[in-house]
Design a protein around this motif. Sequence first.
Motif, short mmCIF file in Angstrom:
data_model
loop_
_atom_site.label_atom_id
_atom_site.label_comp_id
_atom_site.label_asym_id
_atom_site.label_seq_id
_atom_site.Cartn_x
_atom_site.Cartn_y
_atom_site.Cartn_z
N ASN A 124 89.34 33.89 -15.81
CA ASN A 124 88.16 34.35 -15.68
C ASN A 124 87.31 33.14 -14.69
OD1 ASN A 124 88.31 36.27 -17.89
ND2 ASN A 124 87.84 35.33 -19.48
N SER A 125 87.92 32.13 -14.49
CA SER A 125 86.77 31.10 -13.49
C SER A 125 87.95 30.45 -12.31
CB SER A 125 86.68 29.72 -13.88
OG SER A 125 88.09 29.05 -14.33
N LYS A 126 89.04 31.73 -11.89
CA LYS A 126 89.09 31.44 -10.88
C LYS A 126 88.66 31.81 -9.25
CE LYS A 126 92.00 35.90 -10.44
NZ LYS A 126 92.53 36.46 -10.30
N HIS A 127 87.42 32.72 -9.34
CA HIS A 127 86.60 32.52 -8.18
C HIS A 127 85.80 31.52 -7.51
CE1 HIS A 127 83.57 33.14 -11.50
NE2 HIS A 127 83.28 32.99 -10.66
N LEU A 128 85.87 30.26 -8.86
CA LEU A 128 84.79 28.89 -8.54
C LEU A 128 85.80 28.31 -6.97
CD1 LEU A 128 83.76 27.35 -12.23
CD2 LEU A 128 82.74 29.55 -10.66
N GLU A 129 87.22 29.13 -7.01
CA GLU A 129 88.20 27.78 -5.88
C GLU A 129 87.69 28.25 -4.40
OE1 GLU A 129 90.42 25.97 -6.33
OE2 GLU A 129 90.69 26.45 -7.98
#
Length: 626
Positions: free
Chosen positions: A387-392
């Motif tokens: 769910n947080s991979k877009h923070l990369e």
Amino acid sequence: MENAADNFRESRRLVRMYSGDVEGRLPHGSNTQVLGHILGQTQPDRRDLTNPWRVFFESWEPSDNESDPITKVITIESNKLRGKWAPFLENSSGNDRLDLSRSEPTMEGVVDLVKEIAASSKSKKDNSRRGKAMKMFHKFCGTIDSHKSMLELIPEGSEYVSIFAGTLNVIIQASVNHERIAEGLSEALCRISEHVVECRSELQMFQTQTMMELVADFYAHIFVFLSDTMDWISEKRRRRLLDSFNENFYQKFESQVETISRKSDTIRNLAARSSRAEQRVTRLTVEDLAKDVRLGLTGEERRHAETVYMAEKIERELLEGRRERQRLREDGEHFKQLADRLTTMLQDKALVWIGDMRSTSGEKLTMSSRAGSPMMAEWRSEEVILNSKHLEDFFYRDRVRLPNDSFNPTRISSEALRRLTEWMKDGSSHLLWLEGPPIEADDFDNPITMLANKVVELAEESHIPVLSYCCELRHRERLRIGNDTREAQSCVALVCALLRQMTELLLPLFESEKDFSQERLRLIDGSILGWSQMLHLFHDLLSLIPNVTLCVIDGFHWLDDRSTKKYLEEFIQVLRASNVRCLFTTTGRSACLRGQMQTPEIVTIETVDLREASWGLDRNNSWAVS
């Protein structure tokens, strides 16, 4: 150099093609023709010479009956491995993708690939961790011929050699640009191959059906391991965590690696016992061996076995995670080990040993527990990571860790190290700021930045969970909508980098009343306008990671600006309210830290000599610490 390697491969291919045709070129009935016939039997299929990767793209079934007890299981596992190979290659990025035109699925091809990577690493002066991985890969290459000899004892052995070598090639290439994965993979391959060289000579004497079944079982388990490795790397790629420093490849696969190693040890023992005719003891030993529950199953049975295997794996990881946190809570030894390593730097400068470490065994590892809340929900760490991979997209992964090869402890003031060591020992103090003078230097020429990164490395060696980031202002970086200044964008980068690392420190399965859904995390869009969402998530995750976590933030002064003042103050206040230990290092003025930190939490380094000679050795070349 590449041309020379290509020429060598091409010449080797031409010689093999000629050798395959030698029988037809010799006079029929002559002794040389008979010899050519014998030699030709050892040559691979001519189609493999013109298209060496054919085995991975064309369907293949063994010629022997599938009920053959020797080949039945390994045939199933090799086919499953082949099925994953092409998608794995296709989904690899440019630098991680194997160039099929310059490689071949042979044992020699594996050795050639490792040599090329080693030469490239040497020319780039890669860091010590990758150097260690290359040494391990070279060590593994020393067992390649033995692996080939063992596989060729099995019916259709040449096909299995191609599958084994081709898979190694694609996995090694996919790992070498990600140092933690390369280090773990090379260590695993060496451990698996530990007894292979000894087994090779003994197998030449005892080629019984029982022995062949053991060899096939040994490589079937290796094929499952390689298949799981591709799945793991693919999943890390999907979660955008290939360069994460919080997951250890070898630890993830240690149980599988140990099982495979015991298999090779059993083959070696069987050969030795065969020579003493101790077949009954050997049979009992083999029957007692642990076996992967998925081995040899297909269809619905395989899917059920995969489900059971994953459930058991999650349970093991959860149990190990709880045990690790219990160890961190009970013994308090990890920060003591870190302080010991820092003290060693002082000893290197002939400073009197600081003294016995004060125990931190009273430190509690508490989790935010609201068991009575009706909103309590169960979460999986994998789900939160996805769910947080877009923070990369909002920070630079290469700023999480920097190579440490240029760090020299003799260039660091003894007093600065002493104050840092005392802070590590003091469990009651959670924040420390090493304030250096303004320095215009690259990261690797900045002694304080290198000290911060060295602390991270030593913390990892002491098995302390670590969060870290090296802040910067990137020139000519396009500002995202909502970020009016570079400082605001870099502030977002810092928090997003820490958030991603925190998700990796969660237990595999945990309960929380907080929301970690994709809908909530998608509200973080890389803009400072979403600061409250970022900070609330930061606060929620702080309550779920180990209390003994160390956070190291370098270059915090780059974020100081009127546009970020209130955000940075809130960030420090959240850190202060948590149990995480945080070290700030700067080489410039930070009004925010000056306003938020208490006097005992500040170590001011007033001067630094940036000359090539070592710092801190006399009065003229020293850091003055107040």
